[in-house]
Design an enzyme around this catalytic site. Structure first.
Site, mmCIF file in Angstrom:
data_model
loop_
_atom_site.group_PDB
_atom_site.id
_atom_site.type_symbol
_atom_site.label_atom_id
_atom_site.label_comp_id
_atom_site.label_asym_id
_atom_site.label_seq_id
_atom_site.Cartn_x
_atom_site.Cartn_y
_atom_site.Cartn_z
ATOM 1 C CG HIS A 45 -3.742 -0.652 -2.336
ATOM 2 N ND1 HIS A 45 -4.240 0.632 -2.390
ATOM 3 C CD2 HIS A 45 -3.413 -0.883 -1.043
ATOM 4 C CE1 HIS A 45 -4.190 1.162 -1.182
ATOM 5 N NE2 HIS A 45 -3.706 0.263 -0.342
ATOM 6 C CB SER A 88 -0.949 -0.002 1.199
ATOM 7 O OG SER A 88 -0.229 -0.178 2.399
ATOM 8 C CE LYS A 112 -7.532 1.012 0.820
ATOM 9 N NZ LYS A 112 -6.677 0.146 1.596
HETATM 10 C C1 LIG Z 1 -6.643 0.038 3.018
HETATM 11 C C2 LIG Z 1 -6.068 -1.289 3.301
HETATM 12 C C3 LIG Z 1 -6.696 -2.159 4.171
HETATM 13 C C4 LIG Z 1 -7.866 -1.734 5.014
HETATM 14 O O1 LIG Z 1 -9.012 -1.571 4.260
HETATM 15 P P1 LIG Z 1 -10.172 -0.603 4.777
HETATM 16 O O2 LIG Z 1 -11.376 -1.077 4.090
HETATM 17 O O3 LIG Z 1 -9.745 0.778 4.388
HETATM 18 O O4 LIG Z 1 -10.236 -0.776 6.263
HETATM 19 C C5 LIG Z 1 -6.191 -3.434 4.296
HETATM 20 N N1 LIG Z 1 -5.101 -3.821 3.613
HETATM 21 C C6 LIG Z 1 -4.436 -2.986 2.795
HETATM 22 C C7 LIG Z 1 -3.231 -3.472 2.057
HETATM 23 C C8 LIG Z 1 -4.895 -1.689 2.625
HETATM 24 O O5 LIG Z 1 -4.231 -0.839 1.853
#
Ligand SMILES: *Cc1c(COP(=O)(O)O)cnc(C)c1O
Length: 389
Positions: free
Chosen positions: A203, A175, A234
């Protein structure tokens, strides 16, 4: 009560404050009365403001109301929970899927539920904080291998066959670095040593692979990954997360994953928007959004590569500009903002000490003109920085 502790953070340049936008998220945002180019959102395809998702959310609200009322085990599921889970299982080619309220809850809850005493979790050093939290909550033993270091991963596997189960856990796309995990090697090692593989596609979902099915699909390894987690908030422009795999594992999660059991479930609007997003992945429009995203990544990534501040291969929309010190990073973020570009400074503990960075995240909906402007700005800002990492 906490004044001293906050002052320490301030003196280290690590004190965080919330910025409030004057409107919604998008490739341009309004902040402090100005319109600026945003490189700060993970809404990679711009779906958070897509008419089909908005319409789905509004119609679901009209039909089912605004709240789900309780945990699903308590008050029952909405039809939309099951419909979304069926969509996701089909999308990913799995027996089943379970929707969680957030990616954080999916990772922390799943790892704690599946990995217990007598098990070993083997985790990449740069895995997301929610995986780290899952490891902390789990009663399993833990080993961390250096980022993407396959030799160290194999060394750990070689000496750990006394465990009941071993889980290799990795982000598909990291991330804060934007690099892609070496899944062919990881899957090979998992199979050779009889370990299970848990893959975080936060991602990669909507971005990588055919129809945006993620990094495992990108490598044609989907059916060889034990369990895949992905987020709906996302690239899919909605909110929440899912875990997908064999029915038996999904049933364990329904019975044991605490963030699933003890939290009010997602509301109809969010579920319907997520369904609309998944449906869009299969369409020509979805395809063209992914193409535009890739084109935009190339515009910014190519220039950054020349600058020497970025070492990625430009396959994902996360482009880190690693500047090292917290002060230098904050100064560049500030200068960018002055010039009308909002790109967040990422500091420890989100990234390791000494690797503070500007994290640029590209959207399909950025205009070429805006990205060219960002390139020109970086051209003038970056050469003046000495000794960057
Ligand atoms: C954003 C993210 C999460 C958490 O997801 P949310 O729905 O925002 O809580 C988990 N793993 C990775 C790699 C992330 O980038």
């Amino acid at each position: 009560m906490f004044k001293d502790e906050l002052e320490v953070l301030q003196s280290q340049g690590l004190y965080r404050v919330l910025r409030c936008l004057d409107g919604g998220q998008g490739p341009r945002i309004r902040i402090g009365g100005r319109e600026v180019i945003s490189l700060a959102s993970n809404d990679y395809l711009g779906l958070a403001s897509h008419p089909a998702l908005k319409r789905a959310a509004i119609e679901a609200t009209e039909r089912y109301g605004t709240g789900s009322g309780a945990s699903r085990l308590l008050s029952g599921s909405q039809p939309l929970h099951h419909a979304l889970e069926d969509d996701l299982a089909r999308f990913l080619g799995c027996e089943g899927a379970l929707v969680f309220n957030s990616g954080h809850g999916a990772n922390s809850g799943t790892l704690a539920a599946l990995c217990g005493r007598g098990d070993l979790i083997i985790s990449d050093a740069l895995n997301h904080a929610s995986i780290v939290d899952g490891c902390r909550l789990s009663k399993a033993d833990k080993r961390v291998y250096k980022h993407c270091d396959m030799n160290e991963l194999e060394d750990i596997l070689k000496v750990s066959n006394k465990y009941r189960r071993r889980w290799i856990v990795t982000d598909g796309v990291f991330s804060m670095d934007g690099d892609v995990a070496p899944l062919p090697e990881i899957v090979g090692l998992a199979e050779r040593y009889g370990a299970a593989l848990y893959l975080d596609e936060a991602h990669a979902t909507g971005v990588l692979g055919p129809q945006g099915r993620g990094s495992a699909a990108h490598f044609r390894l989907a059916e060889r990954v034990t369990l895949r987690m992905g987020t709906l908030g996302k690239a899919l422009g909605s909110f929440g997360a899912f875990v997908a795999g064999d029915r038996e594992i999904i049933d364990v999660l329904i019975n044991r994953a605490r963030p699933f059991i003890y939290s009010t479930s997602l509301p109809p609007s969010v579920l319907a928007a997520s369904r609309a997003a998944v449906a869009l992945m299969h369409t020509a429009e979805g395809e063209s959004l992914r193409k535009r995203l890739q084109g935009n990544v190339e515009i910014l990534g190519a220039r950054l590569n020349e600058s020497g501040f970025y070492s990625g291969d430009g396959t994902t929309p996360i482009l880190p500009v690693i500047l090292g010190s917290v002060e230098r990073t904050a100064a560049v973020a500030e200068a960018l903002f002055e010039e009308g570009v909002f790109a967040p400074a990422i500091r420890p503990p989100t990234v390791p000490e000494g690797s503070a960075r500007i994290r640029l995240s590209v959207m399909a909906t950025h205009s070429e003109a805006d990205l060219s402007r960002v390139n020109r700005l970086l051209d003038t800002l970056l050469p003046s920085i000495e000794g960057a990492v």
